[in-house]
Each structure stands twice: as structure tokens, then as C-alpha cells.
Write an enzyme that holds these catalytic residues in place. Structure first.
Site, PDB file in Angstrom:
ATOM      1  CG  HIS A 488      -1.829   1.145   1.331  1.00 55.27           C
ATOM      2  ND1 HIS A 488      -3.022   1.196   0.644  1.00 55.27           N
ATOM      3  CD2 HIS A 488      -1.749   2.316   2.016  1.00 55.27           C
ATOM      4  CE1 HIS A 488      -3.647   2.331   0.920  1.00 55.27           C
ATOM      5  NE2 HIS A 488      -2.883   3.037   1.751  1.00 55.27           N
ATOM      6  CG  ASP A 536       1.453  -8.727  -2.543  1.00 48.44           C
ATOM      7  OD1 ASP A 536       1.621  -7.561  -2.104  1.00 48.44           O
ATOM      8  OD2 ASP A 536       2.028  -9.167  -3.562  1.00 48.44           O
ATOM      9  CD  GLU A 545       0.039   2.460   5.045  1.00 51.59           C
ATOM     10  OE1 GLU A 545      -1.008   2.081   5.610  1.00 51.59           O
ATOM     11  OE2 GLU A 545       0.307   3.662   4.821  1.00 51.59           O
TER      12      GLU A 545
END
Ligand code: 9MR
Length: 567
Positions: A488, A536, A545
């Protein structure tokens, strides 16, 4: 998600001379024959698996242990096989493990705010214009007002620093621990390790030929930002970020949102005092002017925090950025006192430190430490950096590290996929960061005792992060056969825009989080066992993240590992 392998290994490399273990998923109750094959497919070692006998609670897997430690010939492209199952290929070698130290540190330059990221340092794919310098559509961090609700009556120039994570916020309590950990990587190496490996010219950053170790230049980029977040009264603003959340992808220079300072907080103030005090001693001879500036800011911050001991960041201030709110400040007071005392030797800091309920390692535990739990950072400093404390007290601090490290080893001995981490319930947001920090506790236990079992624990823990886990992921981008690819991040957003890159090598994903705190994780992972609460996916921000604090932990252990592998 992708199918998990039945045989899970460290997909990057096992270090020669150290134990080598892998995990087979199998409900067979009897031992199975395993074979280790070299890159030509020739069997070079064989043995029998050891059934665990019970289902592993953190993965839900029935497993066997494969121990191939007896084979120690360096090479690449090895595989383990059991029946028709084959592992991902891996090395028995040190090259890749040695590169990790620099790639993990490169993360920070990639995520600098307020400076162009230049192709000459990162390559064309990652170059980008400077973010948040008031060039349209950016509104810039040049003179940022406070939130309307607190209208502080001034603006601050808070350009610079590192972006926290996949977002464009800059949060003092998290940026502070990250800068501290990068600086501690250097300070430890200088005192008891290999500082030459961290000299000038080791990182690809603009300051790489200025005569100062690059790792210090990188950390200074953040320390300078922390100092800018100090209000005229000495308190430090908790954070600065967008007024509203932005979507992905969005490069920093394209962010159109207004930027706002949140209120000052005692936590941010103590955090800044701690890091600035640490910086003051590290730069004392390198740059006396900067050192004095940092010490003055630290002194002022520490006094302001004592005068305002309970100013808690608003837990509901989570629009446009995370809240990073923490109601327990005993640990921040302890950490700040430890750094102030270590740097100055002054008796007032000494009495604050030694009268703390956390004195002598009381905040160390097997869950680990993070932005909300900073006491152990003080203990690391007190255990490593010469100070005027009684030798028996320093010995007690070191014993606290070995006791917690023993707890990690005891737990890992029973795990199918050993990871030093014992949360009270489920896996936390950023579990990989906690695992990395706990690996550093094992590393410090080795530093303090020289005992091999702690060094082996470090490498076992690394195996988990690099692929010996029930989802067969290397949680480090660019490393291993199946690394995370869709972390992310608003720039490393290839999954959403093929013209954008995936993460550069060396970024650590946050990893499994049992609480499934984003819509993708909630949709795809319901009912997951702790170590399997991961996907993922770029929008799965509560599990995938990347952040400065997880990478600082990973950089710390990567540097320790590189130092310990000598071949
Ligand atoms: O790492 C933080 C984690 O400990 C918290 O549980 C979570 C929810 O408050 O927030 C995490 O921090 C995020 C921050 O709020 C915004 N930038 C990205 C951070 C990592 O996901």
C-alpha cells in the site's frame, strides 16, 4: 492470493555456518524423507522430517520440521523436496543478506518529502519531483496553520522529513522512533560493531560525498523536520497531514489537499526530546552547531513536557491521516529521561530516570515495542552507550534483554514458523515491525552475552520474514522468489497504474494483522489464523502497508545480520 507452498523456506538465503530449517505442511503422522537438491537437480543431502504432532495455533497448519543444518556448502538455487512437493529455490550464501542492509536503508531516501528524488540515486522508475513545497497543485508544508478546531495563532514551516508510509502524513511519534532507530543502528555499530560499513558513500543519496556517514545524513533529514514541529512554547505538534484522505495512486507532488498541524502533544514532545538528545551526542564532533541546536530543542521540549505531562493526542483526529494517539506516557517520559541523561549526565535527568517505574528494563516484554511503547528504546541506549549509572544497574538492564530473548527462543522452539513475537491476542497491525524489533532484542542479547543461541534466533526470525511462513511470502520487496509486490503506497502503485513502479528492493510489508482493519482484508481473510491474516493487495492497508518505523526496525536487524556474516 497465490497458492502457498507445502515446503516453506527462507527464499533468499541461509547463512553458511548457521542452522538451516524449513517447514513442511503435512498431516502425515510419521516422518517423511526429504532431499536437498542443488541447482543442477542433484541430491546433495537427505534426511527425515520431524512431525510436530500438533496443529500450530498461529497458522492452523499441521507441520513437520526439516532440519538440513548439516549441509553447509555455499551455492545458489537449492531446493528442498518431499515426495512431489518442492520448495522455492534459495541460496546458501551471504551476498543477498549483505545487500539487505543498504536496500533497507534506501527506503528512507525514496520517501523523503520536500526534495526531488533523483534518478541518479534511485533510477528512472523511482525519480519524482519534490513533494509538498507549495508548487501547484500541492499546497505545501511551507507555512502550515493548525486545524481550525485548535487555531494556534501561528503557522510553521515544516518542509522536509519522511512521509510516514503509503500516505503523505508526517507524524512525530512515528518519525521520531524511526530516526532514533536509524541513528541507533549507527551508534551501536560505532560502539561495538562495524561502523566502517556505515561510512560516507555507502548509500545512494545526495549527501553521499560530504564526509559524513550517509546513514547519519539520512536520519538528519528527519531530525531537522522534528525540530521544525516544535511550537514556540517548546511543545511539539503531534503531526502534519492532509485535511482529507487522498486515494491511490497519487505522487506527493500531485497532492492537492490543504495541510494542517494537529495540536501539540506530550508524547510528540517527549519523542522529539529523546531523538534530539540522541542526535546532540552523535553530532557533537561531526557538526557542533547542529548538535547544540538539537540539545537546546531537546532541553526545551523536555521542560515543556514536564510542565504539560498529560496532553494526549486526540484519538478521533483521524481524518486525512492516522491519529497515532497514545494515552500512556510513562514510557515516553522514561525514554526521554534516558536520552537526556545519557547525553548530558545531568542529575535532574538522572533522578527522573532512576525513579521511573520502568527503570532497568521493566517495559521490555515479548509483544515488543513500537510508536506507542517506547520504553525499550531508552533501555537500548542505556545498555549500549557509556553513562554514569552504577554497573549493577546497567547489568540489570542487559539481563532484562536476555530474559525477554529467552522468552522468544522458548516460544520459537514450539512454533511451526518461528517468529519472535507473543501478542496477547492475534497479530497486531504491523506485526512484521514487531517481529523485526523483537529480532533486535535477540541480537542485543547476543551482543551482551556472546551466546550463539541468540544469534541463531536472529537468523530464525529472519527466515520468517523472508519466506518461512504459512503464506510463502517474502515480506521484503525485491527479495526472494515470491516477494510482496503490491504494498500500500501512493507512488509504488503498479497494481493500479502499470506506468508506476512496484516497491523498490528492501521495503518491509506490515504483515499479518488479525483485526482485518481494511475492507479488502475484511472481505478476503475472514476467519484467518494469525500468521495467515495477510494478502498482497495494494488496498489492504491494514496488512500490506510499508512505513518508516517498520523499515527502521528491518534496517537495524539487516545491519546486524550483515555484520555477523563474515564469509
Ligand atoms: O502503525 C499504526 C498501527 O500501529 C495502528 O494500529 C494503525 C491504526 O491506528 O495505524 C498505523 O499507522 C498508520 C498511520 O495511522 C497512517 N500512516 C500509515 C500507518 C501504517 O499503516
Amino acid at each position: 492470493g497465490v497458492p502457498a507452498k507445502k515446503i516453506n523456506v527462507n527464499q533468499v538465503a541461509y547463512a553458511p555456518g548457521l542452522p538451516k530449517q524449513a517447514t513442511l505442511t503435512s498431516t502425515a503422522t510419521v516422518a517423511q524423507a526429504w532431499a536437498l537438491k542443488n541447482s543442477a537437480g542433484t541430491t546433495v543431502a537427505t534426511g527425515q522430517t520431524v512431525p510436530k504432532g500438533t496443529v500450530d495455533p498461529e497458522s492452523g497448519d499441521a507441520t513437520h520440521l526439516i532440519d538440513f543444518s548439516s549441509y553447509d556448502t555455499p551455492g545458489t538455487g537449492y531446493t528442498l523436496t518431499v515426495g512431489t512437493e518442492t520448495s522455492f529455490p534459495f541460496d546458501i550464501a551471504t551476498d543477498q543478506l549483505k545487500k539487505l542492509r543498504y536496500d533497507s536503508l534506501a527506503y528512507f531516501y525514496h520517501n523523503r518529502s520536500g526534495i526531488p528524488i533523483e534518478a541518479q540515486y534511485v533510477g528512472d522508475a523511482y525519480a519524482r519531483p519534490a513533494g509538498h513545497l507549495n508548487v501547484a497543485p500541492n499546497q505545501g508544508d511551507n507555512n502550515v496553520p493548525c486545524l481550525a478546531t485548535i487555531s494556534c495563532g501561528y503557522t510553521l514551516d515544516v518542509r522536509g522529513g519522511w512521509y510516514d508510509a503509503g500516505d503523505h502524513g508526517k507524524y512525530v511519534v512515528n518519525g521520531g522512533i524511526s530516526a532514533w532507530q536509524v541513528l541507533n543502528t549507527y551508534e551501536r555499530a560505532k560502539l561495538i560493531g562495524d561502523a566502517a560499513a556505515l561510512g560516507d558513500g555507502k548509500l545512494n543519496i545526495p549527501e553521499k560525498a560530504n564526509g559524513v556517514p550517509d546513514i547519519l545524513d539520512e536520519a538528519r533529514w528527519e531530525v531537522e523536520f522534528l525540530l521544525k514541529m516544535q511550537a514556540p512554547d517548546g511543545m511539539v505538534h503531534h503531526k502534519i497531514h492532509d485535511q482529507n484522505w487522498t486515494g491511490l495512486p497519487l505522487l506527493p507532488h500531485q497532492d492537492p489537499q490543504a495541510r494542517r498541524l494537529s495540536a501539540t502533544s506530550t508524547a510528540a514532545t517527549l519523542n522529539t526530546a529523546a531523538v534530539a538528545a540522541q542526535a546532540a551526542r552523535i553530532w557533537k564532533t561531526i557538526d557542533p552547531t547542529f548538535s547544540a541546536k538539537a540539545l537546546a530543542a531537546a532541553t526545551k521540549a523536555y521542560a515543556a513536557a514536564k510542565a504539560n505531562p498529560n496532553k494526549i493526542a486526540d484519538p478521533n483526529d483521524g481524518t486525512g491521516g492516522g491519529s497515532y494517539s497514545d494515552a500512556t506516557l510513562t514510557d515516553e517520559f522514561y525514554w526521554a529521561a534516558a536520552e537526556m541523561f545519557t547525553t548530558t549526565g545531568e542529575s535532574s535527568y538522572r533522578s527522573d530516570l532512576t525513579s521511573s517505574t520502568l527503570y532497568k528494563g521493566k517495559s521490555l516484554n515479548t509483544r515488543g515495542f513500537d510508536w506507542g511503547s517506547t520504553g525499550p528504546l531508552g533501555d537500548i541506549t542505556l545498555a549500549l552507550v557509556p553513562n554514569g549509572l552504577p554497573a549493577a544497574d546497567v547489568a540489570a538492564i542487559k539481563s532484562a534483554f536476555t530474559a525477554v530473548a529467552d522468552g522468544h527462543l522458548a516460544k520459537m522452539a514450539g512454533q511451526a514458523y518461528p517468529a519472535p513475537y507473543s501478542p496477547t491476542e492475534g497479530y497486531d497491525w504491523g506485526s512484521n515491525g514487531l517481529v523485526a524489533n523483537n529480532i533486535s532484542v535477540l541480537a542485543l542479547a547476543h551482543d551482551f552475552t556472546g551466546q550463539a543461541k541468540y544469534r541463531e534466533g536472529v537468523f530464525q526470525g529472519l527466515n520468517y520474514l523472508l519466506g518461512r511462513n504459512p503464506l510463502s511470502y517474502s515480506y521484503v520487496s525485491g527479495y526472494g522468489e515470491q516477494p510482496v509486490k503490491n504494498v500500500h503506497h501512493r507512488h509504488w502503485a503498479n497494481q493500479l497504474d502499470p506506468t508506476l513502479p512496484t516497491a523498490p528492493p528492501g521495503a518491509l510489508s506490515g504483515g499479518p494483522n488479525s483485526a482485518l482493519q481494511d475492507p479488502i482484508a475484511a472481505r478476503l481473510l475472514t476467519g484467518c489464523k494469525a500468521q495467515k491474516c495477510f494478502v498482497d493487495h495494494i488496498e489492504a492497508y491494514s496488512v500490506n502497508e510499508v512505513t518508516v518505523n517498520w523499515n527502521s526496525a528491518f534496517a537495524w536487524i539487516s545491519n546486524w545480520v550483515a555484520e555477523k556474516i563474515t564469509t
